[in-house]
Design a protein around this motif. Structure first.
Motif, PDB file in Angstrom:
ATOM      1  N   ILE A   8     -39.006  47.652  -0.050  1.00  0.00           N
ATOM      2  CA  ILE A   8     -39.833  48.756   0.208  1.00  0.00           C
ATOM      3  C   ILE A   8     -38.778  50.068  -0.272  1.00  0.00           C
ATOM      4  O   ILE A   8     -37.458  50.356  -0.347  1.00  0.00           O
ATOM      5  N   LYS A   9     -39.836  51.762  -0.285  1.00  0.00           N
ATOM      6  CA  LYS A   9     -38.635  52.670  -0.040  1.00  0.00           C
ATOM      7  C   LYS A   9     -38.053  53.278   1.713  1.00  0.00           C
ATOM      8  O   LYS A   9     -38.980  52.591   2.638  1.00  0.00           O
ATOM      9  N   PRO A  10     -36.867  52.958   1.600  1.00  0.00           N
ATOM     10  CA  PRO A  10     -36.449  53.913   3.362  1.00  0.00           C
ATOM     11  C   PRO A  10     -37.519  54.480   3.645  1.00  0.00           C
ATOM     12  O   PRO A  10     -37.369  54.065   5.207  1.00  0.00           O
ATOM     13  N   PHE A  11     -37.971  55.266   3.685  1.00  0.00           N
ATOM     14  CA  PHE A  11     -38.539  56.131   4.448  1.00  0.00           C
ATOM     15  C   PHE A  11     -40.204  56.080   4.661  1.00  0.00           C
ATOM     16  O   PHE A  11     -40.457  56.365   6.330  1.00  0.00           O
ATOM     17  N   LYS A  12     -39.897  54.775   4.616  1.00  0.00           N
ATOM     18  CA  LYS A  12     -41.545  53.837   4.559  1.00  0.00           C
ATOM     19  C   LYS A  12     -41.370  52.916   5.841  1.00  0.00           C
ATOM     20  O   LYS A  12     -41.804  52.291   6.223  1.00  0.00           O
ATOM     21  N   LEU A  13     -40.266  52.639   5.611  1.00  0.00           N
ATOM     22  CA  LEU A  13     -39.628  51.738   7.265  1.00  0.00           C
ATOM     23  C   LEU A  13     -40.295  51.416   8.559  1.00  0.00           C
ATOM     24  O   LEU A  13     -41.113  50.383   8.641  1.00  0.00           O
ATOM     25  N   GLU A  18     -44.517  49.472  11.702  1.00  0.00           N
ATOM     26  CA  GLU A  18     -45.862  50.093  12.978  1.00  0.00           C
ATOM     27  C   GLU A  18     -46.725  48.830  13.000  1.00  0.00           C
ATOM     28  O   GLU A  18     -47.721  48.821  13.312  1.00  0.00           O
ATOM     29  N   ALA A  19     -47.209  48.857  10.712  1.00  0.00           N
ATOM     30  CA  ALA A  19     -48.079  48.290  10.653  1.00  0.00           C
ATOM     31  C   ALA A  19     -48.021  47.107  10.869  1.00  0.00           C
ATOM     32  O   ALA A  19     -49.049  45.753  10.986  1.00  0.00           O
ATOM     33  N   LEU A  20     -46.992  45.826  10.885  1.00  0.00           N
ATOM     34  CA  LEU A  20     -46.737  44.333  10.867  1.00  0.00           C
ATOM     35  C   LEU A  20     -46.860  44.521  12.708  1.00  0.00           C
ATOM     36  O   LEU A  20     -47.406  43.400  12.653  1.00  0.00           O
TER      37      LEU A  20
END
Length: 112
Positions: A8-13, A18-20
């Protein structure tokens, strides 16, 4: 058991983490990565010289989970990592034969 590897894109980590957690995933492994797909990198200008950046920064998330949590985890990653632009990443799913917790010797789903 299944293993999810998501690039994924780093800024989405943080959003993905949190979603997981919201779908009950407890442990993840995160690795900084570089790569390219259809994006094929980009050109940057530095001190008047143009150069090509072939490998773009990405983050690789690895999660091992029971089969029954797979769909919820995939959906959580997709929703939280999507920007709608090229380079959002990929999700790979593979089978895991066994897991052993080193500290206790637990195996299988108990070791996740």
């Amino acid at each position: 058991m299944k293993k999810i590897e998501a690039i994924i894109k780093p800024f989405k980590l943080d959003e993905v983490k949190e979603a997981l957690q919201e779908v009950g995933i407890q442990g993840i492994t995160v690795t900084e990565a570089k790569g390219f797909g259809r994006q094929k990198g980009h050109t940057e200008l530095y001190r008047g010289a143009e150069y090509v950046v072939d490998f773009l920064p990405k983050v690789k998330i690895e999660v091992v989970l029971p089969d029954e949590r797979l769909e919820a985890a995939i959906e959580a990653i997709q929703k939280s990592a999507r920007t709608g632009r090229i380079g959002d990443g990929k999700i790979f799913v593979s089978d895991i034969a066994d897991v052993i917790r080193i500290r206790t010797g637990e195996t299988g789903a108990d070791a996740i």
